[in-house]
Design an enzyme around this catalytic site. Structure first.
Site, PDB file in Angstrom:
ATOM      1  N   HIS A 114      -1.826  -0.347   4.697  1.00 52.30           N
ATOM      2  CA  HIS A 114      -2.728   0.973   4.655  1.00 52.30           C
ATOM      3  C   HIS A 114      -4.256   1.258   3.943  1.00 52.30           C
ATOM      4  O   HIS A 114      -4.563   0.838   3.228  1.00 52.30           O
ATOM      5  CB  HIS A 114      -2.220   2.542   4.229  1.00 52.30           C
ATOM      6  N   ASP A 130      -4.113   0.527  -4.513  1.00 54.09           N
ATOM      7  CA  ASP A 130      -3.336   1.261  -3.212  1.00 54.09           C
ATOM      8  C   ASP A 130      -4.199   1.725  -2.325  1.00 54.09           C
ATOM      9  O   ASP A 130      -3.726   2.890  -2.826  1.00 54.09           O
ATOM     10  CB  ASP A 130      -1.860   2.440  -4.486  1.00 54.09           C
ATOM     11  N   GLU A 167      -0.728   6.687   5.411  1.00 54.61           N
ATOM     12  CA  GLU A 167       0.972   5.771   5.513  1.00 54.61           C
ATOM     13  C   GLU A 167       1.004   7.261   4.021  1.00 54.61           C
ATOM     14  O   GLU A 167       2.595   7.360   3.934  1.00 54.61           O
ATOM     15  CB  GLU A 167       0.182   4.911   4.663  1.00 54.61           C
ATOM     16  N   GLU A 168       0.218   8.092   2.914  1.00 55.72           N
ATOM     17  CA  GLU A 168       0.538   8.990   1.967  1.00 55.72           C
ATOM     18  C   GLU A 168       1.332   9.739   2.167  1.00 55.72           C
ATOM     19  O   GLU A 168       2.508  10.440   1.512  1.00 55.72           O
ATOM     20  CB  GLU A 168      -0.237   9.132   0.724  1.00 55.72           C
ATOM     21  N   ASP A 197       1.094  -3.822   1.621  1.00 60.73           N
ATOM     22  CA  ASP A 197       1.130  -2.427   0.297  1.00 60.73           C
ATOM     23  C   ASP A 197       0.518  -2.825  -1.392  1.00 60.73           C
ATOM     24  O   ASP A 197       1.460  -3.208  -1.499  1.00 60.73           O
ATOM     25  CB  ASP A 197       1.529  -1.615   0.177  1.00 60.73           C
ATOM     26  N   HIS A 249      -1.832   6.383  -7.941  1.00 62.02           N
ATOM     27  CA  HIS A 249      -2.197   8.309  -7.283  1.00 62.02           C
ATOM     28  C   HIS A 249      -2.117   8.402  -8.677  1.00 62.02           C
ATOM     29  O   HIS A 249      -1.670   9.739  -8.316  1.00 62.02           O
ATOM     30  CB  HIS A 249      -0.183   8.849  -7.110  1.00 62.02           C
TER      31      HIS A 249
END
Length: 694
Positions: free
Chosen positions: A234, A249, A283-284, A311, A391
Site C-alpha cells: 500500500h 509502513d 489501505e489504512e 506491507d 502510525h
C-alpha cells in the site's frame, strides 16, 4: 494473578496502540467525509469493541447485520470510522482491523473469509522451483541503496500519503512516474508503440471510497497471459500527528517492489504469466484500494494465480528469531509453503523464516483472500516484536538504522517469487566472474578472540553477496559493502585454519579468493560462538568450558547476542519482560569433578547462573546430549532445580559424560510449565553450551 504477566504486547500489521494516544487528526489535509451510512466487517473477537466504543462515546449502538464464524458485519456512519479505527488500534492492536464495504450486501458476502471454506477462483497452480537462471538474474543485482533512496523520497518529499490528502495523490503519481521511468522505451506500450508489452496506469477508485488512485504496472505474459501474478503493497500512510512519513509502513514495501521492477527491466525479464505490480490506495482506512481491485478482478473473472503482499519490510527486532515472519492466517497455505521453499532453495544461510499471525483485515492480502484468490504476506518481524513508531511522526528511516538492508532480503524473496511463479526468461550477457580478495587477516598470522575479517569485491554487474569461509565451510554471508564480519576464533580448536571469501555478482557468476592460513591460539576453557551450530562452543577438549558473557540476558530482553543460542536455532526464547527483572539464564559452565579433561565416563558439574523472578514459579531444567552435531540431537534429562532466592543465583547438578566427541548441555529456565528440553512460554530462556571430549 501475577499482574506483570499480563504485560505481553501483541502487534498486528501496520498498527500500534500509540496511534490512539493522540487526539490529533489522522493526517494533514485530511478532508471530513460526508456522514453517510457505511458497512464494515470486523473480526468477531473484536466486535464488542465496535459497540462499546460508539455507545461509550454517546453515540447510537451500531446495527449488527450478521455474524458467521470469525467475522461480524455492522452498519455505521462514515464519521464513526475514525473512532472505531482508534479503538481497534488501542484495544486489540489491529490496523485498520476492519474492511469497509459499499453496501450491506457486500458486507454480508464478506462474512465467510476462512481460507478453508472460501472457494478459490483461480486455476490450480503447480508450484515448481526450476527457474534458477531467472531467479539469480533478478535477485543478484538488487541494491540496498536504491531501496533506501525510494524510502527516503516517499517519506520525506510527501508530508503525508493519507488517502484524502493532496500529497497522498501526488505520491501515487510519483510512483507511477518512477515505475514508468524504469521501463525501456521499446517495451512501454503507448499510442506510438502499441506493440509494447508493459503498461503503468493509475486505477481510479469509486469516489465515495477514496479519491487516491492506486498504481498498477502490468507486464504482459508471453505464453500464459491469462494467468496473473500480483505483487503489491500500500502506498498510503497515516499518523495522529502533524506528518505521516510512513517510512516503514509502507514506503518500505513500495521501495522493495520498485527495486524488483528495476532489476526485471535491467535483465530484460519476460514472464510467461502476466505480472502486475500494485501500489494500493487507502489501505489504512479499511483496505479500500485493494478491496476494490480484488473484487473487480473477481467480477471480471480474471485468473489471479498468486498474490504477494509486502506491507512493512525494513524493520527487524533484535529479538526476532528469524528474518521473515510468514503470516499464516487469512493466507493460502500452499503458496506460503512455496515461498518458504524459495527461501530454502535460493537463500539458505542468508534469510531465515518463522510463522506468525496477524488477525482479521490486517493488510491488503486479506482483500485478495476474501475475493477467493491465493495470497501470502511475508512480514518483516513476528507479531509482538514490532516497530513501535509506525502510525506516528517517528516512522522514519532512522528506525531501521538509516539503511534498507532488511528490505533487501524481501526484494530477493519477491524476485524469486516472480521468477518461479510467473516463470519466463531473462537476457543475461555478463559471464565474467567478480574480482575478490581477502584483505584481513594476513597469511601466517596468529589470531585469538574476536577477529575482524574483511574482503574486497567488485564486478560490472554489481556484487550480490560475499560468503566468508573458514576451513572451507561458509560461516556467514554479507549482502552489502563493506564486506566484513567478526570472527569468534574461540569456537575453533587451537591450531592452523584457513579463511577465504567467495563473491557472487548480479547474475550469479562467482569467484573465490586465495585462502589465508592463520594460527588460532586461545586459552582453553573459554567458549566462542560457533556460527554453524549457532551456540557457544569450546572446540578443544579441556577440564572446563565456560560460556562467559555470551548468554547474558534472554532473547531481545537484555544484552544476549546471537540469540537464541540453541543448536541450529532449534529452540526460541520468550520475549516478554525486562532484563534482570524477569527470568534469564546468563551463564553456563561445565567442568570435570576430578579436574581432568572431558572424556566419556567422567563426572561433570553443570553450573547455570540465572536471574530469578520467583522462588516458587521459576524452574531450571538441565539436559545433555552426546552428539551436538546431529541434525536433531537427543536430549537426556538431568534434573530440575529451583532458585533459593530472587535475583542472580547459581544452580548446579552433576551427570556422567556419555560417548561423543562433541557434546552439549542445555539450560532451560522457565516461569511455570513442566520440564521439557524445549517449550513455549513468554519468559522461557533456552541456552546451549557445546564442548569437546577426548
Amino acid at each position: 494473578m501475577n499482574v506483570k504477566r499480563l504485560a505481553s504486547v501483541v502487534m498486528v500489521l501496520g498498527c500500534v496502540s500509540a496511534f490512539a494516544k493522540s487526539s490529533g487528526s489522522p493526517a494533514p489535509e485530511a478532508k471530513a467525509p460526508a456522514d453517510r451510512e457505511v458497512w464494515i466487517t470486523v473480526g468477531s473477537d473484536a466486535a464488542h469493541i465496535v459497540s462499546a466504543t460508539l455507545v461509550g462515546s454517546g453515540l447510537a449502538a451500531p446495527a449488527k447485520l450478521g455474524q458467521k464464524g470469525e467475522v461480524t458485519a455492522f452498519r455505521v456512519r462514515e464519521s464513526e470510522l475514525n473512532l472505531i479505527s482508534r479503538a481497534m488500534h488501542d484495544q486489540v492492536n489491529r490496523c485498520s482491523g476492519f474492511m469497509a464495504h459499499d453496501s450491506e450486501a457486500s458486507a454480508l458476502a464478506a462474512l465467510d473469509t476462512t481460507t478453508a471454506t472460501k472457494a478459490m477462483r483461480s486455476l490450480a497452480v503447480d508450484y515448481t522451483v526450476d527457474n534458477a537462471t531467472a531467479v539469480y538474474a533478478l535477485s543478484g543485482g538488487l541494491q540496498e541503496a536504491n531501496i533506501r533512496d525510494t524510502i527516503t523520497r516517499l517519506s520525506t518529499e510527501f508530508t503525508t500519503r493519507y488517502h484524502t490528502s493532496s500529497t497522498g495523490t501526488a505520491a501515487a503519481n510519483w510512483i507511477r512516474s518512477r515505475w514508468e521511468g524504469l521501463v525501456p522505451a521499446d517495451r512501454l506500450k503507448s499510442t506510438t508503440n502499441p506493440a509494447g508489452d508493459i503498461t503503468v496506469e493509475l486505477f481510479t477508485h469509486t469516489p465515495t471510497r477514496t479519491t487516491q488512485p492506486s498504481v498498477i504496472m502490468t507486464i504482459q505474459g508471453t505464453t500464459l497471459a491469462s494467468e496473473i501474478v500480483v505483487i503489491g503493497g500500500h502506498l498510503d500512510s497515516t499518523s495522529s500527528g502533524s506528518t505521516a512519513p510512513g517510512a516503514d509502513d509502507d514506503a518500505s514495501g513500495i521501495a522493495t517492489i520498485t527495486e524488483v521492477i528495476r532489476m526485471a527491466m535491467v535483465q530484460g525479464y519476460r514472464p510467461q504469466r502476466t505480472v502486475k505490480f500494485m501500489g494500493y490506495a487507502a489501505e489504512e482506512v479499511g483496505l479500500r484500494g485493494s478491496q476494490e481491485i480484488a473484487n473487480k478482478y473477481k467480477t471480471d473473472g480474471l485468473n489471479v494465480v498468486g498474490v504477494m503482499q509486502l506491507d512493512m519490510t525494513n524493520y527487524k527486532s533484535a529479538s526476532a528469531p528469524a528474518d521473515v515472519a510468514m503470516i499464516t492466517d487469512n493466507t493460502n497455505a500452499a503458496q506460503n509453503g512455496f515461498i518458504t521453499s524459495l527461501i530454502s532453495t535460493y537463500f539458505n544461510g542468508q534469510i531465515t523464516w518463522s510463522n506468525s499471525s496477524c488477525g482479521y483485515a490486517c493488510s491488503d492480502h486479506a482483500s485478495w483472500t476474501n475475493a477467493g484468490f491465493p495470497a501470502s504476506i511475508p512480514f518483516e518481524t513476528p507479531m509482538g516484536q514490532h516497530n513501535s513508531a509506525i502510525h506516528t511522526v517517528n516512522d522514519t528511516l532512522s528506525r531501521s538504522g538509516n539503511n534498507a538492508n532488511h528490505a533487501l532480503k524481501f526484494a530477493k524473496i519477491a524476485a524469486a517469487y516472480l521468477a518461479e511463479l510467473a516463470k519466463g526468461t531473462v537476457t543475461v550477457t555478463d559471464t565474467t566472474p567478480p574480482a575478490v580478495s581477502l584483505t584481513a587477516p594476513t597469511s601466517g598470522g596468529t589470531v585469538s578472540g574476536t577477529v575482524t575479517v574483511t574482503a574486497s569485491a567488485s564486478d560490472a554487474s554489481g556484487i550480490s553477496r560475499v560468503e566468508f569461509l573458514v576451513d572451507g565451510q561458509v560461516v556467514t554471508t554479507v549482502v552489502a559493502a563493506p564486506y566484513s564480519f567478526s570472527w569468534d576464533t574461540a569456537a575453533l580448536a587451537n591450531g592452523s585454519h584457513t579463511v577465504a571469501a567467495k563473491a557472487y555478482d548480479g547474475v550469479n557468476n562467482s569467484a573465490t579468493s586465495s585462502a589465508v592460513t592463520v594460527t588460532v591460539s586461545n586459552s582453553t576453557g573459554t567458549a566462542g560462538f560457533d556460527s554453524t551450530l549457532q551456540a557457544p562452543r569450546c572446540a578443544s577438549a579441556s577440564s572446563s568450558c565456560d560460556s562467559g558473557l555470551l548468554l547474558n540476558g534472554r532473547g531481545g530482553v537484555g544484552p544476549e547476542i546471537n540469540t537464541p543460542n540453541t543448536l541450529r536455532d532449534s529452540c526460541l526464547d520468550g520475549v516478554s519482560g525486562a532484563y534482570h527483572s524477569d527470568e534469564s539464564n546468563d551463564r553456563i559452565k561445565v567442568s570435570t569433578v576430578d579436574g581432568t579433561p572431558f572424556a566419556p565416563g567422567k563426572t561433570v558439574r553443570v553450573e547455570a547462573t540465572v536471574w530469578a523472578y520467583s522462588t516458587t514459579a521459576d524452574k531450571l531444567d538441565l539436559y545433555y546430549t552426546g552428539d551436538a552435531t546431529a541434525a536433531t540431537p537427543t536430549w537426556t534429562y538431568i534434573t530440575t532445580l529451583s532458585p533459593p532466592a530472587k535475583g542472580a543465583q547459581t544452580l548446579s547438578a552433576t551427570y556422567t559424560l556419555p560417548a561423543g566427541a562433541v557434546q552439549a548441555v542445555r539450560a532451560r529456565f522457565r516461569y511455570n510449565g513442566s520440564p521439557a528440553a524445549c517449550g513455549t512460554g513468554s519468559y522461557n530462556d533456552h541456552d546451549d553450551l557445546v564442548f569437546a571430549a577426548q
